[in-house]
Motif scaffolding. Structure first.
Motif, short mmCIF file in Angstrom:
data_model
loop_
_atom_site.label_atom_id
_atom_site.label_comp_id
_atom_site.label_asym_id
_atom_site.label_seq_id
_atom_site.Cartn_x
_atom_site.Cartn_y
_atom_site.Cartn_z
N THR A 1 -2.64 13.18 -25.18
CA THR A 1 -3.07 14.01 -26.31
C THR A 1 -4.57 13.83 -26.49
OG1 THR A 1 -0.94 13.73 -27.40
CG2 THR A 1 -2.77 14.50 -28.76
N ASP A 2 -5.28 14.96 -26.60
CA ASP A 2 -6.74 14.88 -26.77
C ASP A 2 -7.12 14.83 -28.24
OD1 ASP A 2 -6.83 17.50 -27.80
OD2 ASP A 2 -7.55 18.39 -25.94
N ARG A 3 -8.43 14.73 -28.48
CA ARG A 3 -8.93 14.54 -29.84
C ARG A 3 -8.59 15.71 -30.75
NH1 ARG A 3 -11.98 10.97 -32.22
NH2 ARG A 3 -12.44 9.87 -30.28
N SER A 4 -8.43 16.90 -30.17
CA SER A 4 -8.10 18.08 -30.99
C SER A 4 -6.61 18.16 -31.30
CB SER A 4 -8.54 19.35 -30.27
OG SER A 4 -7.69 19.63 -29.16
N GLY A 5 -5.81 17.29 -30.69
CA GLY A 5 -4.37 17.31 -30.91
C GLY A 5 -3.60 18.04 -29.83
N LYS A 6 -4.31 18.60 -28.83
CA LYS A 6 -3.62 19.30 -27.75
C LYS A 6 -2.93 18.30 -26.82
CE LYS A 6 -4.21 22.75 -24.11
NZ LYS A 6 -5.07 23.77 -23.51
N ILE B 1 -13.34 17.01 -22.84
CA ILE B 1 -12.23 16.64 -23.71
C ILE B 1 -12.11 15.12 -23.67
CG2 ILE B 1 -10.88 18.78 -23.55
CD1 ILE B 1 -9.25 17.50 -21.31
N GLU B 2 -11.59 14.53 -24.72
CA GLU B 2 -11.37 13.10 -24.77
C GLU B 2 -9.92 12.83 -25.12
OE1 GLU B 2 -12.88 8.98 -26.97
OE2 GLU B 2 -13.75 10.91 -27.55
N MET B 3 -9.26 12.06 -24.30
CA MET B 3 -7.87 11.68 -24.56
C MET B 3 -7.86 10.50 -25.53
SD MET B 3 -6.43 13.95 -22.85
CE MET B 3 -6.78 15.04 -21.46
N ILE B 4 -7.02 10.59 -26.54
CA ILE B 4 -7.01 9.52 -27.54
C ILE B 4 -5.66 8.80 -27.62
CG2 ILE B 4 -8.84 10.52 -28.95
CD1 ILE B 4 -6.58 11.45 -30.88
N SER B 5 -4.61 9.39 -27.04
CA SER B 5 -3.32 8.71 -27.04
C SER B 5 -2.46 9.24 -25.90
CB SER B 5 -2.59 8.91 -28.38
OG SER B 5 -2.23 10.27 -28.56
#
Length: 386
Positions: A24-29, A13-17
Motif C-alpha cells: 500500500t502506498d502513501r495515497s492508500g492505493k 510513489i512510496e510504499m508505507i505498508s
C-alpha cells in the motif's frame, strides 16, 4: 533538493505498508506485488512467524561479533547444507557472497582466471561487478579486477576453447535474471559441470535470485543434475532482512582460515533468527510442491495470453515463479509496466525488453488469476475470447 545521490531511478510513489502479497502506498492505493522487492520477499509481507522470530531475538540481543560462537549461524548453515557436505560463510548481501566466492576460488586453487558469461549479473562491488558480463555495468569504473573472461551463455564450444591451465573457476546463474530471464540449457550445464570436475575447476553457482524456493526446489541447481563446489545466496534468505551466504564444499573449508575473510555484521543474530525461520517454512515438500503448482498455473495462463495476436508477447521464459515475458521493444515494455502499475500490479524489467514477474512464493491461486486478468486487460483490452 534531495540529500540522496541520484543513483536510483525511483518511481514517484512510496510504499508505507505491506500485508500478505500486497503493498500500500502513501495515497492508500493497494498493489498486488509481482516483484517481491526484486526477489527478496519470497514469503510476502508482515509474515507472523518471521515477525515473531525477529521480535523475540530483538528483545534478547541484536549483535555479537564473530569472535564468539553463534548457535543460530550453526543452525542456519546446517539447513542451507540441506543434507550435503557444505560449510557456510555469512555476510550481508548477494554481492558480498559473490566477493567471498571469488576469493575462496582463487585462494583454494592458486589460480586467477574466472570464467563468467555475457549478460550475467553478480553485483556492483568491484569483484562482483568485474564478474558481471555487462559493459553497461562496467562503464566509468575501469580498471576492473583482472582475469575475468566473459563467454556466450549456453555455448559449450566457446567454453571449452576458453578453459586453460590458469582457470580457477566458472561462475554462473541458473537463470540470468537481470540479463533477461534466460535459463541455462540443461545439456550445456551438465557438460560444463563435468568439464569443470575433470579439470579441477571450481563451479560457482550464483543462486542469489533463484535460490530459497524461487524455482520450486530449495535451489535451482537441484533440477539440473549437477552439484556446485560453491553456492551463493541472499535475497529470499532473509525476506527483507539483509543477509547473504556462501556455501562451499567441506574440502574447501580450510582455505578460509582465521583472518582470511570476514564481515562485521555477517551472520548477526537478527538476520540469522529470520533466515532460520524462512528455511523452516520454505524447505518442506508441501511448500515447494505448492510453488510448482502455482508455477504451472501462471505459465499456463501466460501461454494462453501469448496466443492472442495482439498480446505482443514474443517469448515466455523461466522456471518456478521466476518468469520473463519478452515484448516487442523497450518502449512497449515501459508502456506496459506503467499501465500495469496503474491497474494495481507491480512488475519488473529485465534486459532491454523483458517483463519480469517475481511474485511472492506465498501468492494465492486467486491472486495469480487476478494478475493474469490485469495483464490480459492491459495487453489485449479485455478477456480472452474462449
Amino acid at each position: 533538493m534531495s540529500f540522496l545521490f541520484p543513483n536510483y531511478k525511483r518511481e514517484s510513489i512510496e510504499m508505507i505498508s505491506g500485508s500478505g502479497n500486497y503493498l500500500t502506498d502513501r495515497s492508500g492505493k493497494k498493489y498486488l506485488d509481482f516483484t517481491s522487492g526484486i526477489g527478496v520477499m519470497n514469503l510476502g509481507y508482515n509474515h507472523p512467524k518471521l515477525n515473531n522470530a525477529l521480535m523475540e531475538q530483538a528483545s534478547l540481543l541484536w549483535h555479537t561479533p564473530n569472535l564468539y560462537e553463534n548457535h543460530l549461524q550453526e543452525e542456519v548453515a546446517e539447513k542451507l547444507a540441506n543434507g550435503k557436505d557444505y560449510v557456510a560463510y555469512f555476510c550481508n548481501s548477494g554481492a558480498e557472497a559473490n566477493e567471498a566466492a571469488i576469493k575462496l576460488a582463487r585462494k583454494a586453487t592458486g589460480k586467477t582466471k574466472v570464467i563468467t558469461f555475457l549478460n550475467s549479473f553478480h553485483g556492483r562491488t568491484y569483484g562482483a561487478m568485474s564478474a558481471t558480463g555487462q559493459t553497461s555495468i562496467h562503464a566509468g569504473f575501469q580498471p576492473l579486477v583482472p582475469d575475468f573472461t566473459y563467454l556466450p551463455f549456453n555455448d559449450l564450444a566457446q567454453f571449452k576453447q576458453a578453459v586453460d591451465s590458469n582457470t580457477a573457476a566458472v561462475m554462473l546463474e541458473m537463470i540470468q535474471g537481470e540479463g533477461g530471464v534466460i535459463p541455462a540449457n540443461k545439456k550445456w550445464l551438465k557438460e560444463l559441470a563435468q568439464c569443470c570436475h575433470d579439470k579441477g575447476i571450481l563451479l560457482i553457482i550464483d543462486e542469489i535470485q533463484t535460490g530459497i524456493g524461487r524455482t520450486g526446489t530449495l535451489y535451482a541447481y537441484e533440477q539440473y543434475g549437477i552439484e556446485p563446489d560453491i553456492l551463493t545466496l541472499a535475497k529470499g534468505l532473509g525476506n527483507g532482512i539483509p543477509v547473504g551466504a556462501m556455501l562451499g564444499k567441506q574440502e574447501l573449508a580450510d582455505t578460509f582460515s582465521p583472518g582470511t575473510h570476514g564481515s562485521t555484521f555477517g551472520g548477526n543474530k537478527l538476520a540469522m533468527s529470520v533466515a532460520n525461520q524462512v528455511l523452516e517454512i520454505v524447505n518442506t515438500q508441501n511448500f515447494l510442491s505448492a510453488v510448482q503448482e502455482k508455477s504451472q498455473q501462471l505459465f499456463s495462463g501466460l501461454s494462453l495470453l501469448a496466443e492472442e495476436e495482439d498480446s505482443g508477447i514474443q517469448d515466455i521464459r523461466g522456471l518456478g515463479l521466476m518468469v520473463g515475458l519478452q515484448m516487442e521493444s523497450e518502449e512497449k515494455l515501459l508502456q506496459l509496466m506503467t499501465k500495469l502499475k496503474e491497474q494495481g500490479l507491480l512488475t519488473l524489467r529485465a534486459g532491454k525488453n523483458v517483463l519480469r514477474l517475481l511474485p511472492p512464493l506465498t501468492i494465492k491461486k486467486e491472486e495469480i488469476d487476478s494478475a493474469l486478468a490485469i495483464l490480459t486487460n492491459v495487453l489485449i483490452g479485455g478477456p480472452i475470447n474462449e
